[in-house]
Design an enzyme around this catalytic site. Structure first.
Site, PDB file in Angstrom:
ATOM      1  N   TYR A 172       0.847  -1.193   0.000  1.00 32.96           N
ATOM      2  CA  TYR A 172       0.000   0.000   0.000  1.00 32.96           C
ATOM      3  C   TYR A 172       0.883   1.244   0.000  1.00 32.96           C
ATOM      4  CZ  TYR A 172       0.980   0.598   5.010  1.00 32.96           C
ATOM      5  OH  TYR A 172       1.587   0.789   6.228  1.00 32.96           O
ATOM      6  N   CYS A 173       0.299   2.354  -0.448  1.00 34.72           N
ATOM      7  CA  CYS A 173       0.967   3.655  -0.399  1.00 34.72           C
ATOM      8  C   CYS A 173      -0.114   4.725  -0.269  1.00 34.72           C
ATOM      9  CB  CYS A 173       1.869   3.882  -1.618  1.00 34.72           C
ATOM     10  SG  CYS A 173       1.038   3.716  -3.207  1.00 34.72           S
ATOM     11  N   THR A 174       0.205   5.964  -0.533  1.00 39.80           N
ATOM     12  CA  THR A 174      -0.746   7.058  -0.303  1.00 39.80           C
ATOM     13  C   THR A 174      -1.958   6.977  -1.219  1.00 39.80           C
ATOM     14  OG1 THR A 174       1.120   8.455   0.328  1.00 39.80           O
ATOM     15  CG2 THR A 174      -0.984   9.553  -0.070  1.00 39.80           C
ATOM     16  N   ILE A 218      -4.181   4.593   0.667  1.00 34.75           N
ATOM     17  CA  ILE A 218      -4.767   4.911   1.975  1.00 34.75           C
ATOM     18  C   ILE A 218      -5.954   5.855   1.829  1.00 34.75           C
ATOM     19  CG2 ILE A 218      -4.294   5.939   4.240  1.00 34.75           C
ATOM     20  CD1 ILE A 218      -1.276   5.241   3.636  1.00 34.75           C
TER      21      ILE A 218
END
Length: 343
Positions: free
Chosen positions: A198-200, A227
């Site tokens: 996952y990342c932003t 996210i």
């Protein structure tokens, strides 16, 4: 024709206040083949400037990466313009959880070699052969699976203030650094473990998922929309929120609160805190975490040396900076010997 900003950040801030209109902070990305990035850049600037769009947009031959704000009244016109561009039609827009009318104060559309600096030779693998995208509900199920390895693809200063529980959070300064670290750490589990990333907003994971598939990982997943979209789905579908703390964002807000947990500490006194600031000494500008008490005591600076310089008259500060290259601490976010309580 004007193809660049003519107003300063302060002038733009005053105009936003005078207009009194609500603005939406939005991010999106799209990998695509753009033959003439400069021409596309100019095209976007002309149309988006007319819609009072502000933000930071990178265009490259591999696609577009955008973080911006637009007046709420102009959102539909902005969306229609995106849909008029073939590869951006119906592109997913990540709308910020917490809105701030001053999240961006200039429109910067820049041509770059890549939309994310990754240091990879994209010609060596198929960037479109990406991992499986999963929504918030499936993501929650996956990360409870004992055969899953959950990896945060962001940098140390991002994950420090917020991350998913049980996630691996590499202590790295760049996305490129994390790729090698993760591959080395998980080299013995390329076939038996589910690699979930996952990342932003999803852009880093998209490239990373293709890279890791190329490197031999058999089960590769990424959180669709990152996210930002996860938080929206959790609220909409009343799902369990498994994210702890704040989501670091790349605008003046520096963070969106996702849960009430404060998992980091003030870098100067060690008290619980997750507020990122930049050192008020323009010659330093170091990004670090500072509580209100330390901000007052240190005059919003990272060290006594910077506090002394910041107290000087502005012209004297300019003289001290003249001829000196900006400190590389700007790019080593949160890393400095003066930060006694940096984790």
């Amino acid at each position: 024709m004007q193809l660049y900003n003519t107003l300063s950040a302060k002038e733009r801030e005053l105009l936003i206040e005078e207009a009194g209109k609500e603005r939406l902070t939005i991010s999106f990305y799209k990998y695509a083949h753009i033959k003439n990035p400069q021409l596309f850049r100019d095209y976007l600037f002309i149309h988006w400037n007319a819609l009072d769009v502000l933000g930071r947009i990178y265009v490259a031959k591999e696609g577009i990466n955008a973080q911006l704000s637009v007046p709420a009244d102009n959102f539909e016109a902005f969306k229609q313009h995106l849909d008029s561009i073939s590869f951006l039609e119906h592109v997913r827009l990540n709308i910020a959880i917490e809105q701030d009318n001053k999240s961006f104060l200039k429109l910067k559309v820049k041509v770059r070699h890549k939309i994310v600096a990754d240091g990879l030779d994209d010609g060596s693998f198929d960037v479109t052969n990406k991992g499986i995208h999963v929504d918030a509900q499936k993501f929650n199920e996956l990360i409870e699976d004992p055969d899953t390895v959950l990896v945060d693809m962001r940098n140390h200063y991002e994950s420090e203030i917020g991350h998913f529980k049980n996630a691996i959070t590499p202590d790295v300064d760049t996305f490129r650094d994390s790729l090698d670290v993760i591959e080395e750490d998980l080299k013995d589990h390329k076939e038996d473990k589910k690699l979930v990333m996952y990342c932003t907003g999803g852009i880093r994971c998209e490239k990373a998922s293709a890279y890791y598939k190329h490197k031999g990982f058999k089960q590769v997943y990424q959180l669709e929309g990152g996210i930002i979209e996860y938080t929206r789905q959790v609220k909409k579908k009343n799902l369990e929120n498994k994210f702890l703390g704040k989501n670091f964002v790349f605008d003046h807000r520096r963070g969106e609160r996702i849960s009430d947990h404060i998992i980091s500490n003030c870098h100067q006194c060690g008290q619980p805190c997750d507020t990122h600031v930049n050192c008020a000494n323009e010659a330093c500008h170091l990004l670090f975490i500072q509580c209100e008490a330390c901000a007052k005591a240190m005059n919003e600076c990272c060290s006594d040396a910077c506090k002394t310089i910041h107290a000087l008259p502005f012209e004297e500060q300019k003289k001290l900076r003249k001829g000196k290259h900006a400190s590389n601490k700007i790019f080593k976010k949160g890393r400095s010997e003066v930060l006694k309580f940096k984790k």
